[in-house]
Structures are given as structure tokens and as C-alpha cells.
Design an enzyme around this catalytic site. Structure first.
Site, short mmCIF file in Angstrom:
data_model
loop_
_atom_site.label_atom_id
_atom_site.label_comp_id
_atom_site.label_asym_id
_atom_site.label_seq_id
_atom_site.Cartn_x
_atom_site.Cartn_y
_atom_site.Cartn_z
N HIS A 125 0.81 -1.07 0.05
CA HIS A 125 -0.03 0.02 0.04
C HIS A 125 0.57 1.26 -0.02
O HIS A 125 2.24 0.83 0.28
CB HIS A 125 -0.84 -0.01 1.37
CG HIS A 125 -0.28 0.15 2.55
ND1 HIS A 125 0.37 -1.06 3.12
CD2 HIS A 125 0.11 1.28 3.17
CE1 HIS A 125 0.99 -0.69 4.16
NE2 HIS A 125 0.92 0.67 4.27
N HIS A 178 5.39 6.62 -0.68
CA HIS A 178 6.49 5.21 -1.20
C HIS A 178 5.58 3.92 -0.91
O HIS A 178 4.65 4.15 -0.28
CB HIS A 178 7.51 5.11 -0.36
CG HIS A 178 7.37 4.85 1.13
ND1 HIS A 178 7.16 5.86 2.10
CD2 HIS A 178 7.63 3.63 1.93
CE1 HIS A 178 7.07 5.19 3.27
NE2 HIS A 178 7.11 3.96 3.21
#
Length: 167
Positions: free
Chosen positions: A38, A108
Site C-alpha cells: 500500500h 512510497h
């Protein structure tokens, strides 16, 4: 109280592209399984689910869908991750609460972890994934996630989904 964070979940084909680019994980890194991949928007820690849901509803109301593309690998101390291209995500992350954190927001997707004292362990992977680029997808929802500790690592569950305009 559950541990909560908000995130964007990549579509299945992007997860498959990442897995294909990684190939056989190893190299002494602790790899996150694809079902936990995620892009975190904000981390809340232990928090009341209903209170955080109401707060996020207000903060995300009227927010537009954002384009997301994952690119080359990089590292933080002890973490191998894929970068998120562009800056469209930063305003959404700040609306979700990232601006309350002590460190600057860096979008990220965490791939793996390694001992902080051994940064060379990730060098092979940053080189291997240097040319990786996923397709760009429209993130049309933000997920409020719970994180529960389990013997094999944390278990993430979607507690609530918030639609973004343009969905």
C-alpha cells in the site's frame, strides 16, 4: 484501540507488475507480502475508529482522485521501497493527516525490511528495480486501515473506504 493508518491500495495488475519485477524475493530481506502492499497517506497509531472515520470524512470531502505511478526502488534506513512519481499525492496525504507527523511526507510503497546496520543488503534490489515503472492509475478511494499484530507479521484490514471525486 486499533492501530490505524490511511492508504491507497494499488490495483491488482499493478501488484502483479511489482511482483513480476521483484521476481524471487530473498537476499536476506524480510519481504512484505503483496497483500500488504500500500501507499501510506498518514499514520494515526492507536485511535478510535469512529472518531477517525468522522475526521477523515470531513478532511477528504470533495478531494479529487489522484494519478499514481510507482517507480524505481530506493531505501530509508532499514526499508526498501518503491517511489511514487509526481507530487499530486502530497496534498491528499496532508489532508489525511500526514502534516501532523514529525517527519516530512515521502510517498512510497514498502517492499522489504533489512537491518539498518547493513544497508548494502538492499543494493542489489535498488539496482534490479532501478528501471521499474508501473502504469499510472487513478486512485479513486482512500482506505482507512487497521493493523493488528499477528505471529507472521501485521495483518492489515480495510475498516472504511472514502471515495474521491472523479470516482
Amino acid at each position: 484501540m486499533p492501530v490505524l493508518f490511511s492508504a491507497l491500495l494499488p490495483p491488482d495488475d499493478v501488484v502483479e507488475a511489482i511482483a513480476e519485477a521483484v521476481g524471487e524475493p530473498g537476499g536476506g530481506l524480510r519481504w512484505e507480502p503483496p497483500e500488504r502492499w500500500h501507499v501510506t497517506l498518514a499514520y494515526y497509531g492507536p485511535d478510535d475508529l469512529e472518531t477517525r472515520t468522522a475526521w477523515l470524512e470531513r478532511r477528504l470531502a470533495g478531494r479529487a482522485a489522484v494519478g499514481v505511478r510507482l517507480e524505481k526502488a530506493a531505501t530509508f534506513p532499514g526499508v526498501l521501497w518503491l517511489t511514487v512519481a509526481g507530487t499530486e499525492l502530497t496534498p491528499l496525504a496532508h489532508a489525511a493527516g500526514a502534516d501532523a507527523e514529525s517527519r516530512p511526507y515521502a510517498a512510497h510503497l514498502t517492499l522489504a525490511r533489512f537491518p539498518r546496520e547493513d544497508p548494502g543488503r538492499a543494493a542489489r534490489w535498488t539496482q534490479k528495480l532501478a528501471g521499474f515503472t508501473s502504469r499510472c492509475w487513478q486512485a479513486t478511494e482512500v482506505a482507512l486501515m487497521t493493523s493488528e499484530r499477528e505471529p507472521g507479521g501485521p495483518r492489515y484490514r480495510v475498516a472504511r473506504v472514502f471515495e474521491l471525486d472523479g470516482a
